[in-house]
Write a protein that holds these residues in place. Structure first.
Motif, PDB file in Angstrom:
ATOM      1  N   ARG A   1     -13.971   7.415  -5.058  1.00  0.00           N
ATOM      2  CA  ARG A   1     -14.687   6.159  -4.948  1.00  0.00           C
ATOM      3  C   ARG A   1     -15.990   6.207  -5.736  1.00  0.00           C
ATOM      4  O   ARG A   1     -16.654   7.236  -5.793  1.00  0.00           O
TER       5      ARG A   1
ATOM      6  N   ASP B   1      -6.880   2.510   2.341  1.00  0.00           N
ATOM      7  CA  ASP B   1      -8.138   1.801   2.102  1.00  0.00           C
ATOM      8  C   ASP B   1      -8.659   1.145   3.372  1.00  0.00           C
ATOM      9  O   ASP B   1      -9.846   0.877   3.496  1.00  0.00           O
TER      10      ASP B   1
ATOM     11  N   THR C   1       0.802  -1.213   0.000  1.00  0.00           N
ATOM     12  CA  THR C   1       0.000   0.000   0.000  1.00  0.00           C
ATOM     13  C   THR C   1       0.841   1.272   0.000  1.00  0.00           C
ATOM     14  O   THR C   1       0.305   2.353  -0.025  1.00  0.00           O
TER      15      THR C   1
ATOM     16  N   ASN D   1     -15.272  12.272  -5.228  1.00  0.00           N
ATOM     17  CA  ASN D   1     -13.840  12.386  -5.049  1.00  0.00           C
ATOM     18  C   ASN D   1     -13.527  13.636  -4.250  1.00  0.00           C
ATOM     19  O   ASN D   1     -14.296  14.592  -4.220  1.00  0.00           O
TER      20      ASN D   1
ATOM     21  N   LYS E   1      -1.701   4.125   0.654  1.00  0.00           N
ATOM     22  CA  LYS E   1      -3.124   3.864   0.453  1.00  0.00           C
ATOM     23  C   LYS E   1      -3.774   3.674   1.808  1.00  0.00           C
ATOM     24  O   LYS E   1      -3.233   2.983   2.672  1.00  0.00           O
TER      25      LYS E   1
ATOM     26  N   TYR F   1      -9.162  11.161  -2.162  1.00  0.00           N
ATOM     27  CA  TYR F   1     -10.271  10.211  -2.007  1.00  0.00           C
ATOM     28  C   TYR F   1     -11.009  10.108  -3.321  1.00  0.00           C
ATOM     29  O   TYR F   1     -11.316  11.126  -3.959  1.00  0.00           O
TER      30      TYR F   1
ATOM     31  N   THR G   1     -10.952   3.892   4.814  1.00  0.00           N
ATOM     32  CA  THR G   1     -12.140   3.839   3.968  1.00  0.00           C
ATOM     33  C   THR G   1     -11.663   3.626   2.543  1.00  0.00           C
ATOM     34  O   THR G   1     -10.598   4.106   2.142  1.00  0.00           O
ATOM     35  N   GLN G   2     -12.444   2.911   1.791  1.00  0.00           N
ATOM     36  CA  GLN G   2     -12.069   2.564   0.429  1.00  0.00           C
ATOM     37  C   GLN G   2     -11.826   3.823  -0.409  1.00  0.00           C
ATOM     38  O   GLN G   2     -12.626   4.754  -0.369  1.00  0.00           O
ATOM     39  N   GLY G   3     -10.710   3.853  -1.124  1.00  0.00           N
ATOM     40  CA  GLY G   3     -10.480   4.978  -2.039  1.00  0.00           C
ATOM     41  C   GLY G   3      -9.704   6.124  -1.436  1.00  0.00           C
ATOM     42  O   GLY G   3      -9.514   7.151  -2.079  1.00  0.00           O
ATOM     43  N   LEU G   4      -9.232   5.968  -0.206  1.00  0.00           N
ATOM     44  CA  LEU G   4      -8.516   7.075   0.432  1.00  0.00           C
ATOM     45  C   LEU G   4      -7.014   6.818   0.364  1.00  0.00           C
ATOM     46  O   LEU G   4      -6.560   5.694   0.565  1.00  0.00           O
ATOM     47  N   SER G   5      -6.273   7.846   0.094  1.00  0.00           N
ATOM     48  CA  SER G   5      -4.821   7.690   0.130  1.00  0.00           C
ATOM     49  C   SER G   5      -4.176   8.987   0.619  1.00  0.00           C
ATOM     50  O   SER G   5      -4.773  10.054   0.548  1.00  0.00           O
TER      51      SER G   5
END
Lengths: 998, 588
Positions: free
Chosen positions: A525, A446, A356, A533, A444, A523, A449-453
């Motif tokens: 998703r 994720d 990640t 985003n 990353k 972000y 939360t999914q899609g966060l970096s």
């Protein structure tokens, strides 16, 4: 049904031919990847179970292909124009062409890599809509153009510079010009509030974003490129010879009521050339400059990588020689010619530290040496000045090999000839060392939360300059040869028979340093049809240089975007950022933008299949500019060290303090309100493409000088947030890409139309409304209106004329008396012509032909709608050397056909462009240039030995031909207005290159 | 392992980020700048920084040598032309241009108001600084400084008044940026004169007395205050300002009345001027320097009342000396005219036209040897052909070293300007000489007195005669006149007021040449139109192979004064449009 370990071969192409260097990856097996060779071919062994290959190439839409056999039929990638998933650069992050809501134009560096100029910005003219530049000088190492994005809108002379971002780090103009094009992947212009608001206080002038090349997964590929070229001036000045000059000199002296300088005997000797020492006739341009000079450029780069480590490593060397002849001889061995040597390297590394976490480490260095003769870095300027030298001033060299001087020189008494000083006085060298490092980590997140970096980076950029010279400060010994007596006379004043010793000069130049720290939360998703985003940025930057006060900047930027089915998109961008230039540090800069992808609607998809893509977008927002002239803290008043005064019979110098400019505690940044409406479209599978943008921007609160306060106040006034300017324009591109058999063609049109108008500039109301500068464009020239020549004494007596100048004579320029008071003075000046920069219209016509392995790229480029007026040394007789235009002077006999006023040796007369600027001298300029031509041949790979997989040979040229519309001046149309037009001549380059790939 | 390194790197980056984000690496205020508190230090009893502010006010005093784009201001009169090969500002003035509502070759409007503000700033802040100490007269030092600032402010106002007549008087306050504060109307000419005179009176007794101690040479003294007052009143009594509207100046609208001069004529103004000059004579601290030329190069001459202490060097010699001589060689910037040369008297104190050489009068004027038997001031002011300089002879004949005839800057008249230079007649090269520009010297005060007194009286008094005698005596003019007269020195007996006026004006012209008097004198006397119409002349000097020299008059420069409105400068147009309360001078 296929089995694992299946070997698949194929060819990747686009409509124009095979695509080398495309990446082919097996889906879901990220470390199984390969690249295509120069013929677009690849071989891959499948290991996974998806049977799907993902094919990626820069400038093309990524494509997934299901494999059904061991030989794949030719796979066509959709080029850029249809590449809806093409990456579009936006501040601090990227979007795709389809999801972007802002105004961005991008060029792939591939297209400009072979253009033989050392400065990147010189290659962009006419290729990117919204980009306007003029190249003021051709001096090696100092030939970078001034450029603007969407014209200018600030009354502050320094307030119009675009922000330059290279890999997310701010660069200076100079650093940009030094970047080697070979390191660049793409260059983008961010032009509207939607894309620039995120830069807040620095974004108002648009942003030029450079992305450097990075490694791709695959075998190491080595690229070696070597080029050599010939430079010669686009236009060389022509001057009259000694006989013609002497004749006109006598005429001018007679006009002035003075005695002639030359007798008939002198004139005869000039004409028949029988007395080359007593009556020389020298073309000093030819003496000093050679017709052509050389340049060479070598680059090597290695790139490749595995999924865990990707690398791009490059190095380059550039040598550009100057146009001065070699005068070094037994008396002096130093090289006083102009030259530019540049060496650079770049290492871009991408490491996958964990599943990640991605790390990136970039190292860049550039080393440059710029050499110029100490004698005069503005050599052409000296040749232009009659007061310094003339065709009959002195022989090039005396019969005994010694040098001569000009006994009639003005400004420097008995000035030794240029060649004597070039030969003996040494050089001045500017050495600059740039070193940059950038370290970045992307984690990353994720698991949160999914899609966060999260992305954090630290960058350090520095430029250190040093001046070093080997110079003689004294003039060389020079003599005047008398051919009648065969004797030599020492130059009067300081007798000197030997050269003074050379001195070594070394002094520090700049020590620019910039440190940037950035943290970015990203972000993105999809939730079914909805996409959300977001972006949050912390950005801090400190720059300092020598004793200049360091500038501190800190900013927080945010973006929130929402998209529905990629059809309806809306973005909110904002920045909250500040600078220590103002008492109130922080400002808020919001922007909103929306786009509608009409082509995603079913009625287009079903009914209008010829439409590939149509997008309508609009943005509105606020951007700022914190540029403050002189880097001062405007908000406080301070006292200055001032002039001293002597007291005492033995004088003692007492130093003084004086009251400095008043402070303005309310001073704040300039505010730019930008509205942008754009349309992007592609038709017939990319055969036609059209992009058009309209913008209307108002810049308020510009930091300008108060101009309406009486001088009775007695103290300098601070800049105030007063100015307001409207800036608007239309720009766009159109492409047509027909194909006839194997002949692929691409015709383009890039246009940039821009106009600005000053809405307010704190100007006292003048006596006549036509004197008002408000309502005119920034930089509007004012001057007299030329209405002909004074015909005779009666005409002079009955016409308005200026007072207190050289008395008016027939044949002098006559100007309109706008206020009818019988006197020509400043009240008769009105707006004439147009500003010199930016031109209203910049056009580019890129044309491409590709036939099998041959390709031809041509760019015509032109500018219209600007004015040019040059100073006295360029045009005023006996300030300048006489030129052809002076032969067409007014005389009683040629009164009807004259193209130039009567000749006079007195300056500041009514005929002088500097004392009486008028539309006689201000030409409405336009030009068209054959900017670049490139012929390219790629050898078929089967012919290539020794593992070479690619060999390109090309001929490229720069500034090949120029057409202008004026005959008054002989200068290049890009020289700066108001200058003497004598800067180092812009060069035409013809270049031969070979590129080899392993 | 790899994972571990990655994490470590990641946290290092993050840590760096956070650390850098919080650290303040630079000061928030520009500490290298000088603040208000620093300059007006409330604890410094020496007033070190405050005195530097006073020095700054001094530095706004004009530097008279080659002040106007490298030319003397007086090269814009009939006394000289610039040798420049290009058209320079002073030549523009001679051509009838040089100053109008847009451009002014000597545009000092803003510069003087800047200096006036500096004086006001000083006066408003100096009380904050607890300066201790006294000057030798017992006056507290701070009070003396205040008086210096007041004098300087008055001096700057006079710089404005002699150009523009009545100007806005700012008063004592330091004005603010809000433009209402500076929309000041012009005060009348009379108000301005009274203001300057009043300031001189108020300052006089707090200033150092004369002669000032060596360390303070160059400072404002009581003598300077008296001298400025005398000059201002002399100007004010002059025809340009003191008239009944019958002198041919353009009439003004009602709003202009009183701004460009008095609204009536009063003879008493001459009396006031003469009294003011007399006061300085009575003060008794000054006397004429023994040698005329030393008045400009001696550091503490008894004649100098106030001068700008220019330090030592050879700048004047190099700028104005004959070309081709010296190292560095002179640049011959100033070409005195034949008109000016002819104004010099003979050694007998008579005009050259009235004193031809003869056997009976061997010290008279010789047309064939025109530079012989002249007033010694001539030799100290002019380089003429054959004059000894740098141990050689000046050659201004055609083709001579100092008149080569080619394109370089050289004399246009056959003369160069010798005045203000060191004694280099017999030296091998230029050395270092003190070059102080005299703002006030005693000779001027005497001439001011003589002029004002003569104008006031119906016929010149013995006092007027004796004053001129003092000047001429110092000029080494022969005392015994033929025929013998009461006062000698070439002065006729029983001159009328008009005859004496001619004598005084000519005396002033040759005595005070190039000291920025003539330019203003021909204006306040309203004679500029007369002397700046027609042609200025020089000499074309030819030398035969025999060495015999012959002189021909040559036309050098067409001149035109222009309309009578040009006696005063116009208020700059840029100021007119910024300040609606200003009224322009008549005729502009």
């Amino acid at each position: 049904m296929l089995f694992a370990q299946q070997r698949v071969t194929g060819t990747i192409r686009d409509s124009q031919g095979p695509i080398p260097g495309a990446t082919v990856t097996e889906k879901n097996v990220p470390n199984n990847a390969t690249g295509t060779n120069s013929d677009g071919k690849f071989t891959i062994v499948l290991r996974g179970k998806s049977n799907v290959l993902v094919i990626k190439s820069i400038g093309y839409r990524t494509q997934e292909i299901r494999v059904t056999g061991d030989v794949l039929s030719d796979t066509y990638l959709q080029s850029e124009s249809k590449g809806l998933d093409e990456v579009v650069v936006q501040g601090f992050s990227n979007k795709t062409k389809i999801t972007s809501t802002g105004s961005v134009s991008t060029i792939s560096a591939e297209k400009i890599r072979n253009i033989p100029t050392s400065s990147v910005q010189n290659t962009l003219q006419g290729r990117l809509p919204g980009f306007t530049s003029q190249q003021r000088s051709g001096q090696p190492g100092k030939d970078a153009s001034d450029f603007q994005i969407r014209g200018i809108s600030s009354l502050n002379s320094n307030g119009n510079k675009p922000l330059i971002i290279v890999d997310d780090i701010e660069y200076t103009y100079e650093q940009l010009s030094q970047i080697n094009v070979n390191e660049i992947e793409s260059i983008s212009l961010l032009k509207d509030a939607a894309t620039t608001a995120i830069y807040g206080i620095k974004g108002a002038n648009g942003v030029l974003v450079v992305q450097t090349r990075r490694g791709e997964v695959g075998k190491p590929t080595v690229n070696f490129r070597i080029e050599g070229g010939v430079q010669n001036p686009v236009k060389t000045p022509k001057f009259l010879n000694a006989y013609q000059t002497a004749l006109l000199r006598n005429e001018a002296l007679k006009n002035d009521g003075l005695q002639p300088d030359f007798t008939q005997a002198d004139l005869d000797l000039f004409q028949n050339g029988s007395d080359p020492y007593g009556h020389p006739d020298v073309n000093w341009y030819d003496v000093v400059f050679k017709p052509a000079s050389l340049q060479a450029n070598t680059n090597i780069d290695i790139s490749g990588g595995t999924p865990n480590v990707k690398y791009f490593i490059s190095a380059g060397a550039l040598t550009q020689n100057g146009s001065v002849r070699d005068f070094s001889g037994p008396q002096s061995e130093v090289n006083s010619n102009f030259f530019y040597h540049k060496y650079n390297f770049r290492t871009n590394l991408d490491l996958k530290a964990t599943k990640t976490l991605d790390l990136r480490i970039d190292l860049t260095g550039r080393f440059g040496d710029i050499n110029a003769p100490k004698a005069n870095s503005g050599l052409l300027g000296e040749i232009y000045q009659y007061n310094r030298i003339s065709p009959y001033a002195a022989p090039i060299i005396n019969p005994n090999g010694s040098y001569s001087y000009n006994p009639k020189s003005i400004g420097a008494d008995n000035l030794p000839t240029i060649n004597s000083r070039l030969a003996t006085q040494g050089y001045n060298r500017e050495r600059s060392t740039d070193f940059n490092i950038l370290v970045q980590g992307t984690q990353k997140l994720d698991f949160l939360t999914q899609g966060l970096s999260f992305n954090g980076k630290v960058a350090y950029a520095s430029t250190t300059k040093l001046e070093r010279g080997l110079q003689r400060f004294d003039d060389p010994p020079v003599y005047r040869y008398n051919p009648t007596t065969d004797t030599y006379a020492m130059r009067p004043g300081t007798p000197r028979y030997v050269l003074s010793p050379l001195s070594l000069i070394a002094r520090p130049g700049s020590t620019y340093k910039s440190v940037t720290v950035q943290g970015i939360l990203n972000y993105n998703r999809d939730f079914g049809n909805h996409n959300i985003n977001g972006l949050a940025v912390f950005n801090q930057n400190t720059t300092s240089d020598l004793a200049i006060l360091p500038a501190n900047y800190r900013g927080y930027s945010f973006r929130v975007g929402y998209g529905y089915k990629r059809k309806y998109l809306i973005d909110f961008n904002s920045a909250y950022n500040g600078t220590d230039r103002f008492l109130k540090h922080y400002g808020y800069f919001p922007a909103v933008s929306a786009a509608w992808n009409i082509s995603e609607e079913n009625f287009i998809k079903d009914k209008a299949k010829f439409i590939d893509f149509i997008k309508l977008r609009a943005s509105y927002g606020l951007v700022g500019s914190d540029v403050v002239d002189g880097n001062k803290y405007l908000y406080i008043q301070q006292y200055d060290q001032s002039s001293s005064y002597n007291f005492g019979v033995s004088p003692v110098k007492y130093s003084g303090f004086s009251e400095g400019t008043l402070g303005n505690p309310d001073v704040t940044w300039e505010k730019y309100k930008e509205l942008n409406i754009g349309l992007e479209s592609n038709f017939l599978k990319g055969k036609f493409a059209l992009t058009v943008e309209y913008y209307r921007n108002i810049r308020d609160d510009q930091l300008i000088n108060r101009n309406s306060v009486s001088a009775i106040l007695g103290v300098g006034l601070p800049k105030d947030n007063l100015g307001s300017v409207l800036n608007q324009g239309v720009e766009g591109t159109f492409n047509y890409r027909p194909k006839i058999g194997n002949l692929l063609m691409d015709f383009g049109l890039v246009f940039t139309y821009n106009k600005n108008k000053v809405l307010f500039k704190d100007e006292p109301f003048p006596d006549y409304p036509y004197l008002l500068e408000t309502g005119k464009p920034i930089g509007q020239p004012f001057g007299y209106t030329w209405i002909g020549y004074y015909k005779d004494q009666a005409d002079i007596a009955n016409s308005a004329k200026p007072l207190g100048t050289v008395p008016i004579q027939p044949g002098d320029l006559k100007y309109a008396d706008l206020n009818n008071d019988g006197v020509i003075n400043d009240k008769d000046k009105s707006a004439i012509g147009k500003p010199n920069f930016p031109p209203n219209l910049t056009l580019g016509l890129p044309i491409n032909f590709t036939y099998k392995n041959f390709s031809v790229n041509i760019l015509f480029q032109g500018q219209l709608g600007y004015s040019l007026i040059l100073g006295s040394n360029a045009i005023e007789p006996f300030q300048t050397q006489l030129q052809d235009i002076h032969l067409q002077r007014w005389t009683p006999a040629t009164a009807e056909t004259a193209k130039f006023p009567r000749l006079s040796t007195l300056n500041n007369s009514v005929n002088s462009p500097s004392a009486f600027p008028s539309d006689f001298y201000l030409v409405d300029a336009k030009y068209i240039r054959l900017k670049t031509v490139e012929l390219h041949y790629q050898l078929p790979s089967k012919w290539l030995p020794f593992g070479i997989n690619k060999l390109n040979a090309y001929v490229s040229s720069y500034n090949l031909a120029t057409w202008t519309n004026y005959s008054l001046y002989q200068q290049d149309p890009e020289v700066a207005s108001g200058s003497q037009g004598d800067s180092y001549l812009n060069q035409r380059v013809i270049n031969l290159g070979v590129q080899i790939g392993f | 392992m790899k994972r571990y390194i990655g994490k470590l790197l990641f946290f290092t980056v993050t840590a760096l980020l956070v650390l850098n984000g919080c650290k303040r690496s630079y000061e928030l205020e520009p500490l290298e700048r000088l603040s208000d508190d620093y300059v007006w230090d409330t604890k410094d009893s020496l007033g070190t920084n405050a005195e530097k502010f006073l020095v700054n006010i001094y530095s706004n005093l004009p530097n008279g040598f080659n002040r106007v784009s490298n030319d003397y201001l007086d090269a814009a009169t009939d006394d000289a032309v610039s040798s420049a090969v290009t058209l320079v500002p002073v030549t523009n003035v001679q051509l009838g241009g040089g100053y109008d509502i847009f451009d002014n070759f000597d545009g000092t409007w803003a510069a003087n108001y800047k200096a006036i503000r500096a004086a006001n700033t000083f006066l408003n802040n100096i009380e904050k600084v607890p300066v201790k100490g006294t000057i030798p007269t017992g006056v507290p030092l701070r009070k003396a400084w205040r008086a210096e600032a007041r004098f300087l402010r008055a001096f700057f106002y006079f710089e404005l008044v002699k150009r523009y007549a009545g100007v806005p008087l700012v008063g004592n306050s330091v004005k603010d940026i809000t433009s209402e504060d500076v929309l000041i109307p012009r005060n009348t000419f009379s108000d301005c004169v009274e203001y300057i005179v009043g300031e001189c009176d108020k300052a006089a007794d707090s200033l150092r007395t004369d002669p000032v101690d060596d360390g303070n040479f160059g400072r404002i003294t009581k003598g300077a205050a008296l001298a400025l007052k005398a000059r201002v009143l002399l100007y004010a009594a002059s025809p340009l300002y003191n008239h009944n509207g019958d002198v041919g100046l353009p009439g003004g609208a009602a709003a202009q009345k009183g701004l460009s001069g008095y609204t009536d004529y009063s003879k008493d103004r001459w009396k006031r001027a003469s009294d003011a000059a007399k006061a300085l004579v009575t003060y008794g601290r000054f006397s004429l320097e023994a040698k005329f030329k030393d008045a400009f190069i001696k550091q503490n001459s008894p004649e100098v009342i106030l001068s700008r202490n220019g330090g030592a060097g050879s700048s004047i010699e190099v700028t104005n000396g004959p070309i081709g001589l010296g190292n560095p060689t002179g640049n011959g910037r100033t070409s005195p005219t034949q008109e000016f040369v002819d104004a010099f008297l003979t050694i007998n104190g008579k005009p050259i036209s009235e004193d031809p050489i003869s056997i009976a009068n061997p010290t008279g004027y010789d047309v064939n040897n025109p530079y012989l038997n002249r007033d010694k001031r001539f030799d100290a002011s002019i380089f003429y052909n054959g004059k000894q300089w740098l141990n050689t002879q000046v050659q201004t004949f055609e083709g001579g070293v100092s008149k080569p005839g080619t394109g370089v800057q050289q004399t246009k008249t056959g003369y160069y300007l010798r005045k203000f230079m060191g004694d280099y007649e017999t030296a091998g090269n230029y050395g270092s000489t003190y070059h102080n520009f005299n703002y006030f010297r005693y000779a001027e005060v005497l001439l001011n007195f003589a002029e004002a007194e003569n104008e006031y009286l119906d016929a010149p008094s013995a006092e007027v005669y004796n004053t001129i005698v003092q000047i001429r005596k110092r000029a080494e003019i022969i005392q015994n006149s033929t025929p013998a007269t009461t006062y000698g020195y070439g002065l006729k007996d029983n001159m009328t007021k008009d005859e004496m006026r001619t004598v005084i004006r000519n005396e002033r012209r040759i005595e005070l040449a190039f000291e920025e008097h003539h330019f203003w004198d021909i204006r306040r006397w309203l004679t500029a139109k007369q002397v700046l119409t027609g042609t200025l002349h020089g000499k074309k000097i030819l030398r035969a192979n025999s060495g015999l020299v012959s002189y021909e008059t040559r036309d050098v420069q067409q001149v035109s004064f222009g309309n009578a409105n040009r006696y005063l400068f116009p208020i700059p147009n840029s100021e007119m449009i910024r300040n609606g309360n200003l009224v322009q001078n008549p005729g502009w």
